[in-house]
Design a protein around this motif. Structure first.
Motif, PDB file in Angstrom:
ATOM      1  N   LYS A 237      11.146  -4.760   5.010  1.00  0.00           N
ATOM      2  CA  LYS A 237      11.694  -3.962   5.932  1.00  0.00           C
ATOM      3  C   LYS A 237      12.194  -2.579   5.571  1.00  0.00           C
ATOM      4  O   LYS A 237      12.689  -2.535   4.266  1.00  0.00           O
ATOM      5  CB  LYS A 237      12.676  -4.979   6.676  1.00  0.00           C
TER       6      LYS A 237
ATOM      7  N   TYR B 294       6.295   3.167   3.400  1.00  0.00           N
ATOM      8  CA  TYR B 294       6.912   3.134   4.572  1.00  0.00           C
ATOM      9  C   TYR B 294       8.123   4.047   4.718  1.00  0.00           C
ATOM     10  O   TYR B 294       8.516   4.880   5.530  1.00  0.00           O
ATOM     11  CB  TYR B 294       7.318   1.812   5.278  1.00  0.00           C
TER      12      TYR B 294
ATOM     13  N   GLN C 170       0.918  -8.079   7.341  1.00  0.00           N
ATOM     14  CA  GLN C 170       2.439  -7.673   7.620  1.00  0.00           C
ATOM     15  C   GLN C 170       2.072  -6.339   7.665  1.00  0.00           C
ATOM     16  O   GLN C 170       2.874  -5.808   8.492  1.00  0.00           O
ATOM     17  CB  GLN C 170       2.894  -8.016   6.368  1.00  0.00           C
TER      18      GLN C 170
ATOM     19  N   THR D 206      11.474 -11.106   3.614  1.00  0.00           N
ATOM     20  CA  THR D 206      10.786 -10.042   4.392  1.00  0.00           C
ATOM     21  C   THR D 206      10.841  -8.664   3.847  1.00  0.00           C
ATOM     22  O   THR D 206      11.548  -8.406   3.002  1.00  0.00           O
ATOM     23  CB  THR D 206      11.503  -9.864   5.969  1.00  0.00           C
TER      24      THR D 206
ATOM     25  N   TYR E 281       6.072 -12.597   1.029  1.00  0.00           N
ATOM     26  CA  TYR E 281       6.166 -11.507   2.075  1.00  0.00           C
ATOM     27  C   TYR E 281       5.097 -11.701   3.196  1.00  0.00           C
ATOM     28  O   TYR E 281       5.568 -11.003   4.239  1.00  0.00           O
ATOM     29  CB  TYR E 281       6.208 -10.242   1.360  1.00  0.00           C
TER      30      TYR E 281
ATOM     31  N   TYR F 299       2.020  -1.307  11.184  1.00  0.00           N
ATOM     32  CA  TYR F 299       2.475  -0.016  10.449  1.00  0.00           C
ATOM     33  C   TYR F 299       1.254   0.943  10.513  1.00  0.00           C
ATOM     34  O   TYR F 299       1.332   2.115  10.861  1.00  0.00           O
ATOM     35  CB  TYR F 299       3.198  -0.179   9.062  1.00  0.00           C
TER      36      TYR F 299
END
Length: 373
Positions: free
Chosen positions: A373, A287, A3, A371, A128, A7
């Motif tokens: 985000k 993030y 995942q 998820t 996730y 990024y």
């Protein structure tokens, strides 16, 4: 593809990337996938003597766009070394630094890399972040039985998982911790780690566990900090702000490897929820840049809620963990009013459906952990 991969790929365009996480959670696989699918480059592991020489002497070509240094934090002056390479070759190369310890805590050498890197933390598989070909329902079962580390999760064999876990634990304690911390009483550290497996989800008295192991409370506290730095365990503190009768000081301990936990189904499920909440917090920090907190709530009347999420020091969500009970927990509702959280969530493992009313939400783990985000 994990995942975090897109990024990290994006951040590599701007700065160095530090990728930390538990040993064998998939950092090397992620790094090598970038070398196969996105960048021409080279993977160098500090634990391999020939690679160590290449890192120390800068033996790579200008055509190798991405340089991956794995476990380089074991070098006494690793930050000065990496800073030198980055400052002189950042126009030619991209740098990915991976390690199975908290890289930011090993700042030996005295020279800061501030402003030169983005930091990410990779977790084992979770709801996730799942591999293709395994349903979410089956994944939940595996996460609770064998844990989320890729090798044992994909094998799905409880006997092999026990063997793998024993070998991994001994390697971390007797090789990684020994190399980084230079401890003498490794046997006692292993004994304390074993005691912690029986105390997941319970408030932990440092003096009590120190007495059981035969060490001082100061040493016990230091060793818990070391186990945290090596991504074996993480601690959750009691939240005492805005509570006039809060319980101070005790911590709770949870394991990154869900299958390390001893106890009944409820204890292992609580650990499962804790790891997922921590993973979400880490993503929000790495993030989005928010300061996140994970706490439990307990007052002197022994009223307790399993978890509290804070963002920028403000209470956001209270979370209670249940196996079957779908009746809204009284303490959850009560503390939600006291702390004025935006949401009060009850996660029930064996619940047929999710529903909500006002700020209260009853949910299954499959519905809640979807998820990042």
């Amino acid at each position: 593809m994990r995942q975090l991969t897109p990024y990290i790929k994006k951040d590599l365009q701007k700065k160095m990337v530090f990728l930390g996480g538990p040993r064998q959670c998939g950092k090397t696989t992620l790094a090598k996938s970038l070398l196969v699918n996105s960048f021409n480059g080279v993977y160098l592991n500090w634990d391999r003597l020939s690679d160590r020489k290449k890192i120390l002497t800068g033996q790579w070509t200008d055509q190798e766009e991405l340089l991956v240094f794995d476990e380089v934090h074991k070098h006494k002056k690793w930050k000065n070394l990496v800073k030198g390479f980055y400052d002189t070759e950042k126009e030619i190369h991209r740098f990915l630094i991976t390690g199975s310890a908290r890289l930011e805590t090993y700042q030996r050498g005295g020279d800061s890399l501030l402003g030169r890197y983005h930091s990410w933390r990779l977790h084992p598989f979770s709801l996730y972040d799942l591999p293709q070909g395994v349903s979410r329902q089956e994944s939940l079962s595996r996460l609770l039985r064998v844990g989320g580390f890729p090798e044992v999760f994909l094998d799905n064999d409880e006997r092999e998982a026990r063997r793998w876990r024993e070998e991994r634990s001994r390697r971390i304690v007797r090789e990684d911790i020994r190399d980084l911390e230079q401890l003498q009483n490794i046997d006692l550290l292993e004994l304390m780690l074993d005691h912690l497996r029986d105390r997941v989800g319970s408030t932990l008295s440092i003096s009590s566990i120190a007495q059981e192991v035969g060490i001082s409370p100061i040493t016990a506290k230091k060793w818990i900090n070391i186990l945290e730095k090596m991504y074996l365990i993480f601690t959750v503190k009691g939240y005492d702000k805005k509570l006039t009768r809060a319980v101070h000081k005790p911590i709770k301990v949870y394991f990154y490897d869900n299958a390390e936990v001893r106890g009944d189904e409820s204890v292992r499920f609580e650990n499962f929820v804790a790891t997922h909440l921590l993973q979400r917090n880490h993503f929000m920090e790495d993030y989005h840049g928010y300061r996140m907190g994970l706490f439990y709530v307990k007052d002197k009347n022994q009223r307790e809620v399993d978890f509290l999420i804070t963002q920028e020091n403000a209470p956001q969500e209270l979370i209670e963990v249940k196996l079957k009970d779908e009746t809204p927990a009284k303490n959850l509702i009560s503390f939600a009013e006291i702390l004025k959280t935006k949401q009060a969530t009850q996660i029930v493992l064996h619940s047929p459906k999710s529903w909500s009313k006002g700020k209260f939400k009853l949910t299954t783990p499959l519905d809640y952990f979807t998820t990042l985000k």
